[in-house]
Design a protein around this motif. Sequence first.
Motif, PDB file in Angstrom:
ATOM      1  N   CYS A 189      50.567 -64.055  27.086  1.00  0.00           N
ATOM      2  CA  CYS A 189      50.570 -64.427  25.668  1.00  0.00           C
ATOM      3  C   CYS A 189      49.750 -65.695  25.406  1.00  0.00           C
ATOM      4  O   CYS A 189      50.093 -66.495  24.537  1.00  0.00           O
ATOM      5  N   SER A 190      48.690 -65.873  26.151  1.00  0.00           N
ATOM      6  CA  SER A 190      47.783 -67.010  25.947  1.00  0.00           C
ATOM      7  C   SER A 190      46.371 -66.459  25.805  1.00  0.00           C
ATOM      8  O   SER A 190      45.780 -65.971  26.772  1.00  0.00           O
ATOM      9  N   TYR A 191      45.819 -66.541  24.599  1.00  0.00           N
ATOM     10  CA  TYR A 191      44.534 -65.906  24.292  1.00  0.00           C
ATOM     11  C   TYR A 191      43.395 -66.469  25.135  1.00  0.00           C
ATOM     12  O   TYR A 191      42.494 -65.744  25.565  1.00  0.00           O
ATOM     13  N   GLU A 192      43.394 -67.791  25.374  1.00  0.00           N
ATOM     14  CA  GLU A 192      42.298 -68.428  26.096  1.00  0.00           C
ATOM     15  C   GLU A 192      42.522 -68.531  27.602  1.00  0.00           C
ATOM     16  O   GLU A 192      41.687 -69.070  28.327  1.00  0.00           O
ATOM     17  N   SER A 193      43.618 -68.044  28.092  1.00  0.00           N
ATOM     18  CA  SER A 193      43.964 -68.197  29.504  1.00  0.00           C
ATOM     19  C   SER A 193      42.884 -67.644  30.433  1.00  0.00           C
ATOM     20  O   SER A 193      42.273 -66.600  30.167  1.00  0.00           O
ATOM     21  N   LEU A 194      42.685 -68.328  31.539  1.00  0.00           N
ATOM     22  CA  LEU A 194      41.717 -67.878  32.537  1.00  0.00           C
ATOM     23  C   LEU A 194      42.189 -66.619  33.260  1.00  0.00           C
ATOM     24  O   LEU A 194      41.405 -65.963  33.942  1.00  0.00           O
ATOM     25  N   VAL A 195      43.452 -66.293  33.124  1.00  0.00           N
ATOM     26  CA  VAL A 195      43.969 -65.098  33.795  1.00  0.00           C
ATOM     27  C   VAL A 195      43.994 -63.891  32.856  1.00  0.00           C
ATOM     28  O   VAL A 195      44.381 -62.787  33.256  1.00  0.00           O
ATOM     29  N   ARG A 196      43.517 -64.074  31.630  1.00  0.00           N
ATOM     30  CA  ARG A 196      43.557 -62.987  30.649  1.00  0.00           C
ATOM     31  C   ARG A 196      42.810 -61.722  31.093  1.00  0.00           C
ATOM     32  O   ARG A 196      43.252 -60.612  30.781  1.00  0.00           O
ATOM     33  N   PRO A 197      41.685 -61.829  31.821  1.00  0.00           N
ATOM     34  CA  PRO A 197      41.011 -60.589  32.238  1.00  0.00           C
ATOM     35  C   PRO A 197      41.837 -59.716  33.182  1.00  0.00           C
ATOM     36  O   PRO A 197      41.497 -58.548  33.398  1.00  0.00           O
ATOM     37  N   TYR A 198      42.915 -60.250  33.718  1.00  0.00           N
ATOM     38  CA  TYR A 198      43.647 -59.545  34.774  1.00  0.00           C
ATOM     39  C   TYR A 198      45.038 -59.070  34.354  1.00  0.00           C
ATOM     40  O   TYR A 198      45.673 -58.310  35.094  1.00  0.00           O
TER      41      TYR A 198
END
Length: 208
Positions: A189-198
Amino acid sequence: MKNRHQGATGVILANGPSALNYKCNNQRLIHIGVNASPLLEEKCNVVLDYYVLSDRRFLQNPEKRKIALSMLDRKTTCVLREELSYDLETFEDNVYFVKAIGRDGFSKNLAKGFYFGCTTTMLALQLAYYLGLRKIYLVGVDLLYRPEQPRFYHETNVEPHDPFTSVQIWNFSNAYLTLKELGVELYLCSYESLVRPYIPYKEISQIQ
């Protein structure tokens, strides 16, 4: 604690700045906090069901030590890395210690230990599975560590982040894949997170 909340939905409150956007509108959710998450309780309208801590530096910092030792509700169950027992004078009946068995991986049985993954949130994730949760939302997992605001709270002396972001990303990605195989839904639930692609993304307003 194994399968204590079988089939339930939970929220892990990490310490990235985006955690400030969370507001609990469903008191049936299971909330697991890490490190300074007790500071979010009033703002986010939540009482932590569980609190986890794996980084010894948090207790060694006098300012942060107060958060862990004096701000938690007495009903909150604490799950701490085994080595932290040496930093505590006393501890209550609802405090449990778990040993670290390695850096990279995902433990399906917390009674045998956990993988620390260079982030306390990994202990929270393994606890969530051990408790029997079947849907888990990650809030405040940003991994950005911007100099002007690395975490959601103010630090008099800013704790430098470990240069292990790639290790954290691998472990979050591995946790998602492991949980998917086990039939557990994991959302970020964090739009800018570095883990978002995964990890699949959900807006905080979609938590239910």
